[in-house]
Design an enzyme around this catalytic site. Structure first.
Site, short mmCIF file in Angstrom:
data_model
loop_
_atom_site.label_atom_id
_atom_site.label_comp_id
_atom_site.label_asym_id
_atom_site.label_seq_id
_atom_site.Cartn_x
_atom_site.Cartn_y
_atom_site.Cartn_z
N GLN B 348 34.38 35.83 45.68
CA GLN B 348 33.38 36.70 46.29
C GLN B 348 32.69 37.43 45.16
O GLN B 348 33.36 37.94 44.27
CB GLN B 348 34.06 37.71 47.23
N GLN B 439 28.44 42.06 49.51
CA GLN B 439 29.49 41.04 49.64
C GLN B 439 28.88 39.68 49.34
O GLN B 439 28.62 38.90 50.24
CB GLN B 439 30.06 41.12 51.07
N THR B 515 39.99 40.00 46.88
CA THR B 515 41.06 39.01 47.04
C THR B 515 40.55 37.83 47.88
O THR B 515 41.30 37.19 48.59
CB THR B 515 42.32 39.69 47.62
N HIS B 516 39.26 37.56 47.80
CA HIS B 516 38.66 36.45 48.53
C HIS B 516 38.55 35.22 47.65
O HIS B 516 37.47 34.76 47.34
CB HIS B 516 37.30 36.86 49.09
N ASN B 517 39.70 34.71 47.23
CA ASN B 517 39.75 33.45 46.48
C ASN B 517 39.68 32.33 47.51
O ASN B 517 40.35 32.39 48.54
CB ASN B 517 41.05 33.35 45.71
#
Lengths: 246, 589
Positions: B348, B439, B515-517
């Protein structure tokens, strides 16, 4: 060094702890008891000049010289003024000693297999040292540098030279040899802020001095019923710590 | 030699959101399920209680609920010609550990992707021509459409008790909700959270500029709510501590609050914690996985758990690592562009801002971090990219809650970091700032991928996953554009001062970002270009199903969990309705 005063202060510490323990039972049943400061009590008057200053607490990780360094550092980073007592008066040196002695300070949840290579800044911390080991190395290297530069250990310097020394570390202008001055300074700044602002159960933020200073109510932090009412209006509440509810 | 256990119908590798959803769907139709979790159990009534949950040092600074990097981590480098070094303690992203996984400590932002996101390569080709998509941008259409996923999005919304306001109800556009969203079959289960003072300032300014502000959808139940599983969630207390910690009110949805109470009482389900799965047992000739091998961390013994169905429900990195270690699917080769396992890793691209308001009392500690106002006018294909020189976008969010004192302080640029002057500024501004975030999407690039590290190993002796990732020119351009638009809104809010925070050129694993892997086991329409098919079934082992954001072909401008949950229900439905009746490939290669 505060060597000759330690036995006396140690005795006072003992008295202070006994007093706290006796009061804890009262606090648990009545958060508004005398142990919990009243909402409008000035944080500046209490602590800064308070005779009941409990520093130093018994040490867990640091030796006396290292502790003296940390006291001098946290008092330079957080000086006593109208807003709060000094860092060490708020227990921040105690906090740091305990954190370095904790599982975190010993490198818990940290990957420590080699090879250990310098890497680039984007790759983050790459040393084999635990936080405790890194801080002790940083303290020793800084004292070596202040002896060379000012002729004295850091904690023996007058306030103006402590500020100059920490500024040199922050800007990477102090040559600490094998320790990165910037890296050490940033670690020192981070842990000092943690100690100043964390819940007092860890030994820092004594008397919730920083929370009073900010107007942060701490616990119980339940605002469902007031959030509409206090939108764009000041909200005040006497801060409370985890210990007040334990 | 591993002790061979009795075969079960299905085994879950990881007991976060997707492990729990899949286990529940399976036991409902009579399957016996074992859930393996390498971390500890988390029982809200025992572990997530006051007063100890309100401990910013323990949870936010010392990362109580996060993965133990002494056992396992990943290595990282910015580019294929650099040497990967281990992340010794997580920073930029914080995968959780233990039952509930990252769902325990998430902020609860609960989104759907846009209908156009699911066919992004086709849409960009239709609108701007095939040659407009750069060669190194390896984005792909999803093999599933928004309409197909919609009933599953709806189910996941209802499981979580999401709070929000519909902007498109069965095709009818509703002002006050997100007018850009795909059609919803139903309203959100709960009304939106109350907005913060800062959020309302942003909302007013955005409206004046002709944008479409709305309260962000969030999995903090705004009122007590009983979900379709019969589990009751509490109402949000606006305590401000959500991020990096759990919720004593059980208002924030996680698998431990919404599903585990049911599974724990279900005799068909068995939870085994401290069970660290080391490998899949792959029968290549039979094109199936016969089970998994794990080490019980409590006694050091190794066990083989045979199972009819194996569900990989670990984190993005773990899912990819299991496939690479087992030799399932062709590993991605960056030099040739061939291979699929590890391909299209994405992230992200968040960039933010802060604005200071001398005369406003914002009580910045008050209110959930997810209590935000946002606009979606510059996300995905909600705006014309003609002549802009980039693709992608993201939503903007702003608000003034959730600022506990260790991390939630802000001072204007130029303020010293310590000393009396620092202290004065800290006190002056603590209750007087609004934070913003964009985002941003990350469109896959051929240089961003996962493979096995040649040097470093985990506590079980397995090679670590190596992440090769950097922000691309496309993503930097996209982000600068979003910040420009955000700056217009901030100016219209008339702050005392403000600062925009563009991201530095290189991605760094040090400061927390997201933590948007995503990616590594991408889904697709054929085995040449994907690891799993549209039902999340691997092409090379028909009884192996992969859950979670590792199946995303790229990351869009929204938090991933809503889509992770919807895909999991969609996959479960296909397994139950089709696979159980006739085990084998659900899509012919």
């Amino acid at each position: 060094m505060a060597g000759d005063t330690i036995p006396r202060r140690g005795f006072l510490v003992g008295v202070g702890l006994a007093g706290t323990a006796a009061a804890a039972g009262v606090a648990a049943s009545s958060p508004a008891s005398a142990e919990v400061p009243a909402p409008n009590q000035s944080s500046a008057t209490e602590g800064a000049a308070a005779p009941g200053n409990r520093e130093p607490e018994p040490l867990l990780a640091l030796n006396e010289a290292e502790h003296a360094f940390i006291v001098a550092a946290v008092d330079t980073i957080i000086p006593a003024d109208d807003l709060s007592p000094s860092g060490s008066e708020c227990g921040v040196a105690t906090f740091i000693d305990r954190q370095l002695a904790s599982a975190w300070g010993g490198g818990a949840k940290m990957y420590r297999s080699g090879p250990f290579l310098r890497g680039k800044p984007e790759q983050g911390y790459q040393l084999a040292l635990t936080p405790r080991e890194f801080f002790l190395a940083g303290i020793a290297a800084t004292n070596d540098w202040t002896r060379k530069t000012y002729g004295k250990d850091f904690d023996r310097l007058p306030a103006s030279e402590r500020i100059a020394a920490l500024t040199a570390l922050e800007e990477g202008k102090a040559d600490l040899g094998h320790v990165s001055a910037r890296q050490f300074f940033n670690a020192l700044l981070t842990i000092t802020m943690e100690g100043f602002f964390a819940d007092p159960i860890y030994g820092g933020n004594r008397n919730m001095a920083s929370w009073k200073m900010l107007g942060f109510p701490g616990l119980p932090a339940t605002y469902a019923n007031v959030i509409d009412q206090y939108r764009d209006k000041p909200y005040t509440a006497a801060p409370q710590s985890i210990a007040d509810f334990s | 030699m591993a002790t061979r256990l009795k075969e079960v119908d299905a085994v879950m590798v990881g007991m976060g959101w997707t492990g729990a959803i899949m286990a529940r769907e399976f036991t409902k139709v009579g399957l016996n399920v074992v859930g393996l979790e390498r971390g500890q159990d988390h029982i809200p009534g025992n572990d997530f209680m006051l007063p100890n949950l309100r401990d910013e040092l323990r949870y936010a600074a010392r990362l109580e609920l996060m993965q133990d990097n002494s056992l396992d981590t990943i290595t990282f480098r910015n580019a294929p010609d650099e040497f990967g070094l281990p992340i010794r303690r997580f920073g930029a992203f914080l995968p959780g550990e233990g039952v509930g996984g990252s769902g325990n400590h998430w902020g609860g932002l609960h989104w759907r992707f846009l209908p156009t996101d699911f066919r992004i390569r086709s849409v960009l080709t239709e609108r701007y021509g095939a040659s407009a998509i750069p060669d190194d941008m390896t984005i792909a259409d999803w093999p599933v459409s928004y309409d197909e996923l919609e009933p599953h999005y709806d189910r996941f919304d209802k499981l979580c008790g999401v709070s929000g306001k519909a902007g498109n109800l069965r095709g009818q556009v509703i002002e006050g909700g997100n007018v850009f969203e795909g059609p919803r079959s139903d309203e959100y289960p709960n009304k939106p959270l109350k907005s913060s003072a800062g959020g309302l300032l942003m909302s007013d300014a955005a409206k004046r500029l002709g944008y479409h502000p709305f309260p962000i959808p969030v999995s903090n139940s705004s009122a007590p709510y009983t979900n379709p599983e019969g589990v009751t969630l509490g109402g949000c207390q606006y305590c401000g501590f959500c991020n990096r910690t759990a919720c004593e009110a059980n208002a924030k949805a996680s698998s431990v609050t919404t599903l585990m109470p049911v599974l724990r009482a279900d005799p068909r389900f068995e939870l085994r914690t401290r069970a660290f799965v080391s490998r899949l047992v792959y029968d290549k000739a039979g094109r199936r996985v016969t089970g998994v091998v794990y080490t019980d961390l409590r006694n050091g013994e190794e066990y083989e758990q045979p199972a009819g169905i194996v569900v990989l429900s670990a984190y993005v990195f773990g899912n990819t690592q299991f496939l690479l270690l087992a030799g399932i699917g062709e590993p991605y080769d960056r030099a040739t562009g061939k291979g699929v396992v590890g391909k299209n890793y994405a992230y992200q691209f968040e960039a933010g801002a802060v604005a200071f308001f001398e005369d406003r009392e914002l009580n910045s500690y008050m209110g959930a971090p997810g209590q935000l106002v946002c606009i979606d006018d510059f996300n995905g294909e909600n705006f014309d990219h003609g002549g802009l020189g980039f693709f992608g976008g993201g939503y903007f969010a702003g608000g003034s809650g959730g600022s506990a004192p260790i991390y939630g302080r802000a001072t204007p640029h130029g303020t010293p970091r310590w000393g009396s002057e620092w202290k004065q500024a800290t006190v002056k501004w603590y209750n007087h700032f609004v934070r913003f975030n964009t985002q941003g999407s990350v469109y896959a690039n051929r240089d961003n991928y996962l493979d096995l590290d040649p040097t470093y190993r985990d506590a079980l002796g397995r090679p670590l996953i190596r992440l090769t990732y950097n922000a691309t020119d496309n993503d930097h351009k996209m982000s600068r554009y979003l910040l420009e638009k955000l700056e217009g809104i901030i100016r219209a809010m008339n702050p005392t001062s403000y600062e925009m925070h563009p991201r530095p050129k290189n991605f760094s694993i040090v400061p927390y970002q997201s933590t948007h892997n995503t990616g590594g086991t991408m889904m697709g329409s054929d085995p040449k270009s994907s690891v799993v098919n549209r039902y999340l079934q691997t092409w090379d082992a028909h009884n192996l199903f992969i859950q979670g954001a590792s199946v995303f072909p790229q990351q869009h401008g929204y938090n991933p969990t809503g889509t992770v949950g919807a895909l999991c229900y969609w996959s479960a439905q296909a397994i139950i309705n089709k696979y159980l009746k006739s085990p084998g490939p659900l899509v012919q290669a």
